[in-house]
Motif scaffolding. Structure first.
Motif, PDB file in Angstrom:
ATOM      1  N   UNK A 131       0.807  -1.222   0.000  1.00 27.83           N
ATOM      2  CA  UNK A 131       0.000   0.000   0.000  1.00 27.83           C
ATOM      3  C   UNK A 131       0.842   1.274   0.000  1.00 27.83           C
ATOM      4  N   UNK A 132       2.143   1.149  -0.222  1.00 24.43           N
ATOM      5  CA  UNK A 132       3.017   2.312  -0.407  1.00 24.43           C
ATOM      6  C   UNK A 132       3.623   2.272  -1.805  1.00 24.43           C
ATOM      7  N   UNK A 133       4.318   1.171  -2.106  1.00 23.33           N
ATOM      8  CA  UNK A 133       4.891   1.018  -3.439  1.00 23.33           C
ATOM      9  C   UNK A 133       4.586  -0.360  -4.027  1.00 23.33           C
ATOM     10  N   UNK A 134       3.854  -1.167  -3.274  1.00 25.54           N
ATOM     11  CA  UNK A 134       3.483  -2.508  -3.712  1.00 25.54           C
ATOM     12  C   UNK A 134       2.000  -2.756  -3.414  1.00 25.54           C
ATOM     13  N   UNK A 135       1.282  -3.237  -4.423  1.00 22.21           N
ATOM     14  CA  UNK A 135      -0.154  -3.472  -4.298  1.00 22.21           C
ATOM     15  C   UNK A 135      -0.458  -4.879  -4.786  1.00 22.21           C
ATOM     16  N   UNK A 136      -1.246  -5.595  -4.003  1.00 16.61           N
ATOM     17  CA  UNK A 136      -1.590  -6.976  -4.308  1.00 16.61           C
ATOM     18  C   UNK A 136      -3.103  -7.078  -4.427  1.00 16.61           C
ATOM     19  N   UNK A 137      -3.569  -7.682  -5.517  1.00 16.78           N
ATOM     20  CA  UNK A 137      -5.007  -7.821  -5.739  1.00 16.78           C
ATOM     21  C   UNK A 137      -5.365  -9.262  -6.022  1.00 16.78           C
ATOM     22  N   UNK A 138      -6.552  -9.669  -5.628  1.00 20.20           N
ATOM     23  CA  UNK A 138      -7.055 -11.005  -5.934  1.00 20.20           C
ATOM     24  C   UNK A 138      -7.560 -11.054  -7.363  1.00 20.20           C
ATOM     25  N   UNK A 139      -6.642 -10.936  -8.309  1.00 24.02           N
ATOM     26  CA  UNK A 139      -6.992 -10.903  -9.726  1.00 24.02           C
ATOM     27  C   UNK A 139      -6.038 -11.796 -10.513  1.00 24.02           C
ATOM     28  N   UNK A 140      -6.519 -12.315 -11.632  1.00 18.55           N
ATOM     29  CA  UNK A 140      -5.660 -13.087 -12.530  1.00 18.55           C
ATOM     30  C   UNK A 140      -4.782 -12.140 -13.330  1.00 18.55           C
TER      31      UNK A 140
END
Length: 199
Positions: free
Chosen positions: A166-175
């Motif tokens: 949430x600063x320089x890295x974002x992870x999403x539950x997406x393909x």
């Protein structure tokens, strides 16, 4: 590198049309974005100001890039070609053996100090129905992935990992393909570009 330099030349030809620039690259485009920035920086080191657009680049969004490679790429190059072009009205990318090698093995490109690098990775695998059997892309990865690229591969940019969620890295539950089409990813990108809190 040829395509990266062609893009650098194009950006340089348009540099008077913008004051700042954020570049978004997904998958192979993420690798291309990193190469573009690095090669332009290297050319500027040889001859100052040859690529003045680089001074205007604020952020590089690297989305689902196989920086450390993808085990999925080499084994399923035809299927990879289909997934890479899914949801497109036309084929954006003709995957040949040289590209498959890059996607399978990855490529680590040094970061450019003046650019802020941001990473987005997906964590949803593909469930595949292959005529007589069903399978999941998760069997090709030892950790979280977007079904094509492992989170660790996407997160490794330049000399190390981009670690700060949430600063320089974002992870999403997406393909892999949904990373660009997913409403959540678009909202994160929009908030970052407009300098709002993206968490």
């Amino acid at each position: 590198d040829e395509v990266s330099l062609e893009l650098a030349i194009l950006l340089e030809s348009k540099t008077n049309e913008f004051n700042s620039l954020s570049i978004i690259g997904h998958s192979l485009g993420g690798l291309l974005t990193q190469r573009l920035l690095y090669l332009a920086d290297q050319e500027n080191a040889k001859q100052d100001g040859i690529y003045s657009f680089l001074d205007k680049v604020e952020k590089a969004f690297i989305i689902g890039a196989p920086n450390l490679g993808s085990p999925f790429a080499r084994q399923y190059d035809k299927l990879f070609n289909i997934l890479a072009n899914k949801a497109s009205e036309f084929s954006l990318l003709k995957v040949d053996s040289a590209i498959i090698n890059i996607l399978a093995d990855g490529i680590i490109t040094p970061r450019v100090d003046s650019v802020e690098y941001l990473v987005m990775a997906g964590t949803a695998d593909y469930e595949l129905n292959l005529l007589l059997f069903q399978t999941s892309t998760s069997k090709y990865f030892n950790a979280s992935s977007d079904g094509v690229v492992g989170v660790d591969s996407a997160q490794h940019v330049g000399e190390g990992y981009v670690p700060n969620k949430c600063e320089d890295y974002y992870e999403l539950g997406a393909t892999h393909t949904d990373l660009l089409h997913h409403e959540g990813s678009r909202q994160v990108i929009e908030k970052i570009i407009t300098k709002q809190d993206a968490s």
